[in-house]
Design a protein around this motif. Sequence first.
Motif, PDB file in Angstrom:
ATOM      1  N   ILE A  18     -40.813  83.847  -2.488  1.00  0.00           N
ATOM      2  CA  ILE A  18     -39.424  83.801  -2.046  1.00  0.00           C
ATOM      3  C   ILE A  18     -38.677  82.607  -2.637  1.00  0.00           C
ATOM      4  CG2 ILE A  18     -39.809  82.471   0.076  1.00  0.00           C
ATOM      5  CD1 ILE A  18     -37.873  84.484   1.433  1.00  0.00           C
ATOM      6  N   LYS A  68     -30.679  89.556  -4.832  1.00  0.00           N
ATOM      7  CA  LYS A  68     -30.390  89.519  -3.393  1.00  0.00           C
ATOM      8  C   LYS A  68     -31.168  90.612  -2.664  1.00  0.00           C
ATOM      9  CE  LYS A  68     -28.226  87.952   0.212  1.00  0.00           C
ATOM     10  NZ  LYS A  68     -28.845  88.777   1.256  1.00  0.00           N
ATOM     11  N   LEU A  71     -34.724  89.409  -2.341  1.00  0.00           N
ATOM     12  CA  LEU A  71     -34.846  88.393  -1.290  1.00  0.00           C
ATOM     13  C   LEU A  71     -34.807  89.021   0.088  1.00  0.00           C
ATOM     14  CD1 LEU A  71     -32.546  85.619  -2.798  1.00  0.00           C
ATOM     15  CD2 LEU A  71     -34.968  85.354  -2.253  1.00  0.00           C
ATOM     16  N   ASP A  72     -33.921  89.992   0.286  1.00  0.00           N
ATOM     17  CA  ASP A  72     -33.810  90.649   1.592  1.00  0.00           C
ATOM     18  C   ASP A  72     -35.110  91.348   1.959  1.00  0.00           C
ATOM     19  OD1 ASP A  72     -31.230  89.784   1.837  1.00  0.00           O
ATOM     20  OD2 ASP A  72     -30.305  91.682   1.243  1.00  0.00           O
ATOM     21  N   SER A  75     -37.887  88.769   2.803  1.00  0.00           N
ATOM     22  CA  SER A  75     -37.608  88.165   4.114  1.00  0.00           C
ATOM     23  C   SER A  75     -37.950  89.129   5.232  1.00  0.00           C
ATOM     24  CB  SER A  75     -36.127  87.759   4.199  1.00  0.00           C
ATOM     25  OG  SER A  75     -35.832  86.748   3.255  1.00  0.00           O
ATOM     26  N   ALA A  76     -37.636  90.417   5.043  1.00  0.00           N
ATOM     27  CA  ALA A  76     -37.942  91.419   6.068  1.00  0.00           C
ATOM     28  C   ALA A  76     -39.440  91.562   6.267  1.00  0.00           C
ATOM     29  CB  ALA A  76     -37.331  92.761   5.685  1.00  0.00           C
ATOM     30  N   ARG A  78     -41.750  89.324   5.740  1.00  0.00           N
ATOM     31  CA  ARG A  78     -42.321  88.133   6.391  1.00  0.00           C
ATOM     32  C   ARG A  78     -41.928  88.032   7.852  1.00  0.00           C
ATOM     33  NH1 ARG A  78     -42.442  83.175   2.006  1.00  0.00           N
ATOM     34  NH2 ARG A  78     -43.488  84.340   0.372  1.00  0.00           N
ATOM     35  N   ALA A  79     -40.838  88.728   8.231  1.00  0.00           N
ATOM     36  CA  ALA A  79     -40.376  88.664   9.625  1.00  0.00           C
ATOM     37  C   ALA A  79     -41.093  89.653  10.526  1.00  0.00           C
ATOM     38  CB  ALA A  79     -38.867  88.927   9.683  1.00  0.00           C
ATOM     39  N   HIS A 137     -32.816  94.463   9.842  1.00  0.00           N
ATOM     40  CA  HIS A 137     -32.793  93.990   8.462  1.00  0.00           C
ATOM     41  C   HIS A 137     -32.133  95.001   7.537  1.00  0.00           C
ATOM     42  CE1 HIS A 137     -35.040  90.216   8.507  1.00  0.00           C
ATOM     43  NE2 HIS A 137     -35.739  90.727   9.496  1.00  0.00           N
ATOM     44  N   ALA A 324     -32.766  81.153   1.250  1.00  0.00           N
ATOM     45  CA  ALA A 324     -33.241  82.456   0.784  1.00  0.00           C
ATOM     46  C   ALA A 324     -32.979  83.571   1.786  1.00  0.00           C
ATOM     47  CB  ALA A 324     -34.731  82.373   0.467  1.00  0.00           C
ATOM     48  N   ASP A 325     -33.030  83.273   3.085  1.00  0.00           N
ATOM     49  CA  ASP A 325     -32.838  84.308   4.089  1.00  0.00           C
ATOM     50  C   ASP A 325     -31.423  84.308   4.664  1.00  0.00           C
ATOM     51  OD1 ASP A 325     -33.035  81.899   5.343  1.00  0.00           O
ATOM     52  OD2 ASP A 325     -34.386  82.568   6.940  1.00  0.00           O
ATOM     53  N   ARG A 327     -26.957  84.556   4.261  1.00  0.00           N
ATOM     54  CA  ARG A 327     -25.970  85.505   3.754  1.00  0.00           C
ATOM     55  C   ARG A 327     -25.016  84.795   2.817  1.00  0.00           C
ATOM     56  NH1 ARG A 327     -25.078  87.764   9.294  1.00  0.00           N
ATOM     57  NH2 ARG A 327     -26.278  89.691   9.428  1.00  0.00           N
TER      58      ARG A 327
END
Length: 407
Positions: A18, A68, A71-72, A75-76, A78-79, A137, A324-325, A327
């Motif tokens: 990331i 982008k 990255l989205d 991030s999703a 890892r969440a 997400h 990174a996470d 907007r």
Amino acid sequence: MDRIDDGLETKAGAGGDIAALFAEFSSAFEEFKATNDQRLQEIEKRGSADGLLEGKLERLNRVIDGHKAALDRVSAERARPALEGKGATVPDGEYKEAFSAYMKRGEEKALQVGVAGDGGYVVPGEVETEITRLMTHISPIRAIAGVRQVSGSVYKRPITVTGPQTGWVGETASRPTTDSQTLAELSYPTTELYAMPAATTAFLEDAAVDVGQWIADEVNAAFAAQETTAFVTGDGNNKPSGFLNGTKVAETSWSWGNLGYLATGVSGAMPASNASDVLIDLVYALKAGYRQNANWVMNRKTQGALRKLKDADGNYLWQPAAAADGRASFMGFPLVEAEDMPNIGADSFSIAFGDFRRGYLIVDRQGVSVLRDPFSSKPYILFYTTKRVGGGIADYDAIKLLKFGVS
């Protein structure tokens, strides 16, 4: 939605680093700015820019969008909370084991916890949470709108349209009766959203299969795409009513029950000069109480067009996320990318600005149900998965639109 063929999709899917992705994203935007500055200089000197420069700018726009998107997705991923088989703490463990057995073999023992009367089986709490988390997400409107969970089929909400009349009086003057406040009722029926993934018996009997995660992944993609479209453009017929489905009037004629808009003054385009002025007007068409929590909502192509704009001091109005996470922002307000927003065209409402937490309400009926069907499509086992969701405008004064038209 157009896919970006620049290698970023593959890299994101492979779980790219990331920090490296964010560094590449930032570098691409710096190159975009330098190229756009060169384009503007040529326009100022010669009245037009070289076609090769325009093409490079559009390619950089696509690269930025690709980074982008990557990255989205990272991030999703890892969440995601841990589900069965991944070290999760399961408060309703016995029920979850029974649910997994039901999914794999159709066993029904100990499956009476929270069962709906129609014969469906309520998904364990962890899986339902996972679906909602992933949809947040993928579904951008759900991430910024107000959300209520209800147990019934319809959610009704009274709202004060006008407050009670008041007036100043002298110490000994009479106190005439004042008019009472005016109330309105907003109603949000929940409608059924469904998906029906299929799997073979061999797949389900594989001990390595995380059944809960599989349901979440399969159902999430189907649910998120459908509900996002409905929240933006839904007509209210067996689906939520999208905010663009509301009656639209010029801001100067705004009244409750309508969404106010400002026009660019040019059909299908921004003004040729001082293009940002109409965007500033749109920001200040929103009352101060709504502005502090406002977001821009537009699709990727519209965002790409606005990315080229500068203020009077030469600063870019569009700015990338600081983390990174995070907007991107536009004119200092967060920007939400919703691909169901229309492209810029004649009389299109391609940009929305407002406090969506107060302006749009999503209503979720509690529970996601799964009905196992091993008979209809042998050798596949179908999983008829449903949830009930509704949505509609909650405050007509909290969202403003930009119309790409003369008036």
